[in-house]
Design a protein around this motif. Structure first.
Motif, mmCIF file in Angstrom:
data_model
loop_
_atom_site.group_PDB
_atom_site.id
_atom_site.type_symbol
_atom_site.label_atom_id
_atom_site.label_comp_id
_atom_site.label_asym_id
_atom_site.label_seq_id
_atom_site.Cartn_x
_atom_site.Cartn_y
_atom_site.Cartn_z
ATOM 1 N N ALA A 94 -3.237 13.344 6.950
ATOM 2 C CA ALA A 94 -2.823 14.075 5.753
ATOM 3 C C ALA A 94 -3.777 13.912 4.578
ATOM 4 C CB ALA A 94 -1.420 13.632 5.335
ATOM 5 N N THR A 95 -4.281 12.686 4.396
ATOM 6 C CA THR A 95 -5.128 12.389 3.232
ATOM 7 C C THR A 95 -6.283 11.499 3.711
ATOM 8 O OG1 THR A 95 -3.931 10.351 2.654
ATOM 9 C CG2 THR A 95 -3.074 12.416 1.723
ATOM 10 N N GLU A 96 -6.972 10.873 2.768
ATOM 11 C CA GLU A 96 -8.069 9.972 3.150
ATOM 12 C C GLU A 96 -7.550 8.591 3.539
ATOM 13 O OE1 GLU A 96 -11.124 11.370 3.455
ATOM 14 O OE2 GLU A 96 -9.862 13.105 2.961
ATOM 15 N N ALA A 97 -6.246 8.380 3.417
ATOM 16 C CA ALA A 97 -5.681 7.058 3.729
ATOM 17 C C ALA A 97 -4.620 7.175 4.828
ATOM 18 C CB ALA A 97 -5.050 6.450 2.471
ATOM 19 N N PHE A 98 -4.368 6.080 5.510
ATOM 20 C CA PHE A 98 -3.275 5.998 6.473
ATOM 21 C C PHE A 98 -1.966 6.243 5.720
ATOM 22 C CE2 PHE A 98 -0.112 3.538 8.911
ATOM 23 C CZ PHE A 98 -0.345 4.033 10.190
ATOM 24 N N SER A 99 -1.079 7.042 6.309
ATOM 25 C CA SER A 99 0.151 7.410 5.584
ATOM 26 C C SER A 99 1.332 7.537 6.546
ATOM 27 C CB SER A 99 -0.044 8.739 4.852
ATOM 28 O OG SER A 99 -0.007 9.814 5.770
ATOM 29 N N ALA A 100 2.482 7.811 5.957
ATOM 30 C CA ALA A 100 3.693 8.043 6.743
ATOM 31 C C ALA A 100 3.498 9.166 7.763
ATOM 32 C CB ALA A 100 4.859 8.368 5.799
ATOM 33 N N ALA A 101 2.625 10.109 7.459
ATOM 34 C CA ALA A 101 2.371 11.208 8.409
ATOM 35 C C ALA A 101 1.710 10.673 9.675
ATOM 36 C CB ALA A 101 1.496 12.271 7.755
ATOM 37 N N ASP A 102 0.780 9.736 9.514
ATOM 38 C CA ASP A 102 0.153 9.137 10.698
ATOM 39 C C ASP A 102 1.180 8.362 11.514
ATOM 40 O OD1 ASP A 102 -2.882 9.629 10.316
ATOM 41 O OD2 ASP A 102 -2.254 8.868 8.374
ATOM 42 N N ILE A 103 2.086 7.681 10.830
ATOM 43 C CA ILE A 103 3.105 6.901 11.552
ATOM 44 C C ILE A 103 3.966 7.825 12.412
ATOM 45 C CG2 ILE A 103 5.131 5.399 11.321
ATOM 46 C CD1 ILE A 103 3.883 4.258 8.746
ATOM 47 N N TRP A 124 2.509 17.090 6.383
ATOM 48 C CA TRP A 124 2.169 16.666 7.738
ATOM 49 C C TRP A 124 3.235 15.760 8.355
ATOM 50 C CZ3 TRP A 124 -0.696 19.127 11.007
ATOM 51 C CH2 TRP A 124 -1.595 20.065 10.499
ATOM 52 N N SER A 125 3.959 15.025 7.532
ATOM 53 C CA SER A 125 5.106 14.272 8.072
ATOM 54 C C SER A 125 6.122 15.242 8.654
ATOM 55 C CB SER A 125 5.792 13.460 6.966
ATOM 56 O OG SER A 125 4.969 12.420 6.532
ATOM 57 N N ARG A 126 6.399 16.313 7.891
ATOM 58 C CA ARG A 126 7.381 17.303 8.351
ATOM 59 C C ARG A 126 6.897 18.027 9.591
ATOM 60 N NH1 ARG A 126 12.146 16.836 5.261
ATOM 61 N NH2 ARG A 126 12.655 18.874 6.054
ATOM 62 N N PRO A 179 0.827 -1.206 0.000
ATOM 63 C CA PRO A 179 0.000 0.000 0.000
ATOM 64 C C PRO A 179 0.866 1.263 0.000
ATOM 65 C CG PRO A 179 0.101 -0.910 2.209
ATOM 66 C CD PRO A 179 0.798 -1.888 1.306
ATOM 67 N N CYS A 180 0.359 2.269 -0.645
ATOM 68 C CA CYS A 180 1.082 3.529 -0.810
ATOM 69 C C CYS A 180 1.033 4.332 0.495
ATOM 70 C CB CYS A 180 0.394 4.283 -1.948
ATOM 71 S SG CYS A 180 0.914 5.973 -2.100
ATOM 72 N N LEU A 181 2.198 4.668 1.026
ATOM 73 C CA LEU A 181 2.229 5.383 2.317
ATOM 74 C C LEU A 181 2.771 6.805 2.206
ATOM 75 C CD1 LEU A 181 3.393 2.401 4.568
ATOM 76 C CD2 LEU A 181 1.115 3.431 4.504
ATOM 77 N N PHE A 182 3.201 7.209 1.008
ATOM 78 C CA PHE A 182 3.679 8.590 0.814
ATOM 79 C C PHE A 182 2.802 9.377 -0.158
ATOM 80 C CE2 PHE A 182 7.839 6.937 2.411
ATOM 81 C CZ PHE A 182 8.078 7.901 3.380
ATOM 82 N N GLY A 183 1.605 8.884 -0.446
ATOM 83 C CA GLY A 183 0.706 9.596 -1.359
ATOM 84 C C GLY A 183 0.917 9.177 -2.802
ATOM 85 N N ALA A 184 -0.175 9.217 -3.581
ATOM 86 C CA ALA A 184 -0.111 8.778 -4.980
ATOM 87 C C ALA A 184 -0.169 9.968 -5.938
ATOM 88 C CB ALA A 184 -1.254 7.805 -5.260
#
Lengths: 214, 214
Positions: A162-171, A96-98, A80-85
């Motif tokens: 950050a987006t509608e999906a779980f991402s590196a920012a949530d981590i 949001w990661s930053r 799954p894509c974790l840095f956005g598509a």
């Protein structure tokens, strides 16, 4: 490739959630930072910076930056894509990661490393020694709490940061909240959005697989 | 989209080199940080964090993180590629971008904001006030110089820092060297690799187009 881990430390925990979300199996060695194993001659040959996480690649080169490891794994295993598509998702995840890192994670690290006696003279990770600065520990705690307010506001009506999906920012944000608790900074009871999100992320299998935080 | 800039400040300079390398023309407004324009009611409506660079997107959302702006532009305009093309290049650019930022750029910012009288009570960018910490200014200078040693070693026999091409890592590292000079930290005469690279990057049209640093 070979991954060097320490499951109790915040940066390896970020990588571990990332690996778990991707469902990857990577040969792993545990470097116990509490026993000083990062300073063993054997490990310094792998990573002269004496830090984990690090990822030794098949060409012998080593990635020692958490986000470099994650981006390498994302490039090899895009789903799954974790840095956005899309460009906009890529931008929002990075934004949001930053923010999580600059306003939350690094201040928590400042608080821990400049405040706890066991980091005396070790206020900055890496091969060089730096004396602790007590005022910086206090500033770090204040900044963490300020970031929790930001995060609570951002999460109003949102499942993920950050987006509608779980991402590196949530981590990064999740591990920041865990990490800040070690220096006594916790979300207040009024931060309902943050508390809801934190509970939901904590129930993901990728996070439940981590050892309990110290 | 609309870009908010201040050509004398280090983070906008990173974005400006990035934009120039891509050959992009973006509608731009200058926000004079020395006159406090970042605190005007008009600008706070755009970016409540009171920071530049920021990029206002056509949907009204705003990117306020340097690297989020750069990654958005890279996603929209992939050529020339500044964040690496292969998984290994992506990883190496991120590894060295992060090291330049964590070990050089942020310590330079610590030195400036905790040391100069005009940043009294403004030791951290953003909407909140934080008192300066003199010891942190000194630590920042020491860390910058230590990073210059790292960079000099990395650049032995290399034209660019991370890969065989100019990348975002070179941009952050170049602006870090410029920035550190403002707090009195300069590469020593023995750092021949670093000095050679710094001169070569300074001759790129993307860098020559910047106003002289303060």
């Amino acid at each position: 490739m070979k991954y060097y881990d320490f499951g109790l430390a915040p940066n390896p925990r970020r990588v571990n959630v990332f690996i778990n979300e991707k469902g990857l199996k990577i040969e792993t060695a545990e470097i116990n930072l509490r026993n000083g194993e990062q300073f063993s001659a054997e490990f310094l040959k792998v990573n002269p910076l004496a830090t984990v996480p690090c990822l030794e690649l098949d060409d012998g080169s080593v990635l020692s930056e958490t986000m470099a490891i994650c981006r390498y794994l994302e490039a090899l295993h895009p789903t799954p894509c974790l840095f956005g598509a899309t460009p906009l998702e890529v931008a929002r995840v990075e934004q949001w990661s930053r923010r999580a890192e600059m306003e939350g994670f690094l201040p928590a690290a400042d608080a821990l490393r400049n405040g706890e006696p066991r980091f005396a003279n070790r206020a900055v990770p890496g091969p060089r020694d730096y004396a602790q600065i007590a005022e910086l520990a206090e500033r770090g705690k204040a900044r963490c709490l300020a970031f929790f307010e930001v995060l609570d506001k951002q999460l109003a009506g949102r499942e993920f940061i950050a987006t509608e999906a779980f991402s590196a920012a949530d981590i990064t944000a999740y591990i920041t909240v865990e990490f800040a608790a070690r220096v006594g900074v916790k979300p207040t009871a009024t931060m309902g959005n943050l508390l809801r999100w934190y509970k939901a992320v904590g129930e993901r299998p990728s996070v439940r697989a981590l050892p309990a935080p110290p």
